[in-house]
Write a protein that holds these residues in place. Sequence first.
Motif, short mmCIF file in Angstrom:
data_model
loop_
_atom_site.label_atom_id
_atom_site.label_comp_id
_atom_site.label_asym_id
_atom_site.label_seq_id
_atom_site.Cartn_x
_atom_site.Cartn_y
_atom_site.Cartn_z
N ILE A 110 31.43 11.97 -10.09
CA ILE A 110 31.79 10.64 -10.61
C ILE A 110 30.62 9.68 -10.44
O ILE A 110 29.64 9.98 -9.75
N LYS A 111 30.76 8.52 -11.06
CA LYS A 111 29.77 7.46 -10.84
C LYS A 111 29.90 6.94 -9.41
O LYS A 111 31.02 6.72 -8.94
N PRO A 112 28.77 6.72 -8.73
CA PRO A 112 28.86 6.31 -7.32
C PRO A 112 29.71 5.07 -7.09
O PRO A 112 30.43 5.00 -6.11
N HIS A 113 29.65 4.12 -8.01
CA HIS A 113 30.41 2.89 -7.74
C HIS A 113 31.89 3.03 -8.01
O HIS A 113 32.65 2.10 -7.75
N GLN A 114 32.34 4.20 -8.53
CA GLN A 114 33.77 4.41 -8.69
C GLN A 114 34.39 5.10 -7.47
O GLN A 114 35.60 5.27 -7.40
N LEU A 115 33.53 5.49 -6.51
CA LEU A 115 34.02 6.26 -5.37
C LEU A 115 35.14 5.55 -4.62
O LEU A 115 36.15 6.15 -4.27
N ASP A 116 34.94 4.25 -4.42
CA ASP A 116 35.93 3.52 -3.64
C ASP A 116 37.30 3.53 -4.30
O ASP A 116 38.32 3.76 -3.65
N GLU B 16 27.60 -5.01 -11.14
CA GLU B 16 28.23 -4.26 -10.04
C GLU B 16 27.69 -2.84 -9.96
O GLU B 16 27.45 -2.33 -8.88
N ASP B 17 27.50 -2.22 -11.13
CA ASP B 17 26.97 -0.85 -11.15
C ASP B 17 25.61 -0.82 -10.46
O ASP B 17 25.33 0.05 -9.64
N GLU B 18 24.76 -1.76 -10.83
CA GLU B 18 23.40 -1.78 -10.28
C GLU B 18 23.43 -2.03 -8.78
O GLU B 18 22.64 -1.48 -8.02
N GLU B 19 24.36 -2.89 -8.35
CA GLU B 19 24.46 -3.21 -6.93
C GLU B 19 24.83 -1.97 -6.12
O GLU B 19 24.24 -1.70 -5.08
N VAL B 20 25.81 -1.20 -6.63
CA VAL B 20 26.26 -0.03 -5.88
C VAL B 20 25.26 1.11 -5.97
O VAL B 20 24.98 1.80 -4.99
N GLU B 21 24.68 1.30 -7.17
CA GLU B 21 23.75 2.41 -7.32
C GLU B 21 22.41 2.14 -6.66
O GLU B 21 21.63 3.07 -6.44
N GLY B 22 22.13 0.90 -6.36
CA GLY B 22 20.89 0.58 -5.66
C GLY B 22 20.06 -0.45 -6.39
O GLY B 22 19.60 -0.23 -7.50
N ILE B 23 19.88 -1.60 -5.75
CA ILE B 23 19.15 -2.69 -6.38
C ILE B 23 17.66 -2.36 -6.45
O ILE B 23 16.97 -2.81 -7.36
N ASP B 24 17.16 -1.52 -5.55
CA ASP B 24 15.73 -1.17 -5.60
C ASP B 24 15.40 -0.49 -6.93
O ASP B 24 14.45 -0.85 -7.61
N TYR B 25 16.19 0.50 -7.27
CA TYR B 25 15.91 1.27 -8.48
C TYR B 25 16.16 0.43 -9.72
O TYR B 25 15.37 0.44 -10.66
N ASN B 26 17.24 -0.34 -9.71
CA ASN B 26 17.59 -1.07 -10.91
C ASN B 26 16.79 -2.35 -11.13
O ASN B 26 16.56 -2.75 -12.26
N GLU B 27 16.36 -3.00 -10.05
CA GLU B 27 15.56 -4.22 -10.22
C GLU B 27 14.06 -3.93 -10.25
O GLU B 27 13.29 -4.66 -10.85
N HIS B 28 13.62 -2.90 -9.54
CA HIS B 28 12.18 -2.68 -9.39
C HIS B 28 11.71 -1.31 -9.90
O HIS B 28 10.52 -1.05 -9.90
N GLY B 29 12.64 -0.45 -10.28
CA GLY B 29 12.25 0.86 -10.79
C GLY B 29 11.71 1.80 -9.73
O GLY B 29 10.98 2.74 -10.03
N GLU B 30 12.06 1.53 -8.47
CA GLU B 30 11.52 2.33 -7.37
C GLU B 30 12.60 2.57 -6.34
O GLU B 30 13.60 1.87 -6.30
N SER B 31 12.38 3.56 -5.49
CA SER B 31 13.23 3.67 -4.32
C SER B 31 12.34 3.90 -3.10
O SER B 31 11.27 4.50 -3.20
N ALA B 32 12.76 3.36 -1.96
CA ALA B 32 11.90 3.36 -0.77
C ALA B 32 11.69 4.78 -0.25
O ALA B 32 10.64 5.11 0.27
#
Lengths: 446, 112
Positions: B8-14, A398-414
């Motif tokens: 905070i951590k972004p995913h805790q915002l909600d 869940e953390d990776e999904e919210v923080e951004g799958i690009d960064y967490n799965e591929h180590g990059e951001s667009a």
Amino acid sequence: MDGYYAFMLVATALVLMMTVPALALFYGGMTRSRSVLNMMMMSYGAFGIGAIVFVLWGWSMGWGGAGNGQLIGNPFEMFGLSGVSWHSTADGTGSPYVGVLFQLTFATITAALISGAIADRVKFSSWMVFVPLWLTLCYFPIAHNTWGGGFIYSHLSQQDYAGGTVVHINAGIAGGVLALIIGRRRNWPKEPMKPHNLTLTMAGAGLLWFGWYGFNVGSVVLAGDTAEASTAQFMSETGFTFMNTTLATCAAMLGWLLVERLMHGKATSLGAASGIVAGLVAITPACGAVGLAGAIAIGAITGAVCAWAVGLKFKFGLDDSLDVVGVHLVGGLLGTILIGFFSTDVAPGGVNGLFYGGGFESLINQTGAALFTMVWTGVFTAIIAYAIKFTIGWRVSEDEEVEGIDYNEHGESAYELAGRGGRMTTAAAPTPSRPSAESLDLEGAK
Amino acid sequence: MKLVTAIIKPHQLDEVKEALEAFGIQGMTISEAQGYGRQRGHSEVYRGAEYTVDFVPKTRLEVLVDDMDATSVVDVVLKAAQTGRIGDGKVWVTPVEEVARVRTGERGVEAI
């Protein structure tokens, strides 16, 4: 006929372009800004692995044992294209290698289409395991049934020139089943997850349209012509199919925009891009079956219905993120079944549908083939999806999904706008005085 | 009046937003931020080179409150933002001299 060979090479390259980059752009623009690279990678990855398995056993499963009336072909009959000639077949019809490549591009884009239903939340590794399994259990059998002389081909004389059942109903039902089994994105639908860059999506839709001329016209030429076909036959088929593809797409875009304007007050660019794709989807099976009026009618109906259908996912609670069901399943079903009404013997297919005095036969054949595809692919996609779910798993955390799958799965951001601080610690640093890893206290940094 | 600022951590915002709404807070401002605290950053490898990365994506949340609510709002944020893992963030309270609502010109607590 040299023109046949030249045209099929161009058509093959056009269909390749539909996956990379057209679909990647179309889908990439529709995701959130933190997921665009992952979304594009799903298309590129699907092409890479799909092309290899197609050559290894896909062609054999799909097009082996021609005319045997079976549900699937033998994967070992022409494994690795063994026994397939690269110049011409014994009876001088066409070039097998270009034919194999043309079909290869269809298999890969079909797999890539599914990715839109599960955007933003799936491990790239799981996707790369899913694609070859799905092609093997769903795409190659349905292609064999429809185009390779298999069961449907032998028992139902349905018309599917470029893949209403094989490509769009197939991908659409698979996307729906996957979205159901993999589950929603966190906070969907509470949080609006709007497209982050519609210019990419508009460019992608335009490139898809361009590539679709290879997709539709190439299919009719591949099915109907031989190297010895006359120029007159070639011209009538290509002209008809080009014209139908254009008219249906325009009508669908207009139909979508009109419904949007009436239901929600504004005609949107996402609506135009989606309408284009919906029209192309619907005319895919029908491009060689209907006349000009039929093409406009199928396009307009599909554009309007799909514009309404993409809202249904909120009622069903199905996070089909980029509307693979709403556009490809609904559009594929409409295109496939409306052939039963609008098919005319003026078109290259030469079959009359209900509105042209041909009775119900065509309608029954079309509906039967659509149902067969939905049941087969629905069941096998569910089996694959559960197998992956209970072994390697589908979702990123869940953390990776919210923080951004690009960064967490591929180590990059667009869109690397601000940087993330820090410094390089090994390799590539040219000066001998660079700090060693120890001096940076990497242990403490973790 | 106080300004409560939370990183905070972004995913805790909600969760934090819902908890604050349930408490009765009527407005807030959020922004995307990057930073590090005691956790520091981490190291990662990209295209053959290893980097240390200092700044980690965070969400910055700001709420204006009446003096007597400040402690409770901090508690609400703490409860909703806490995962117990490194990098959960920080909350702090600063005094605010004056607040005015632009549309009506109301001042002070009325403007919160």
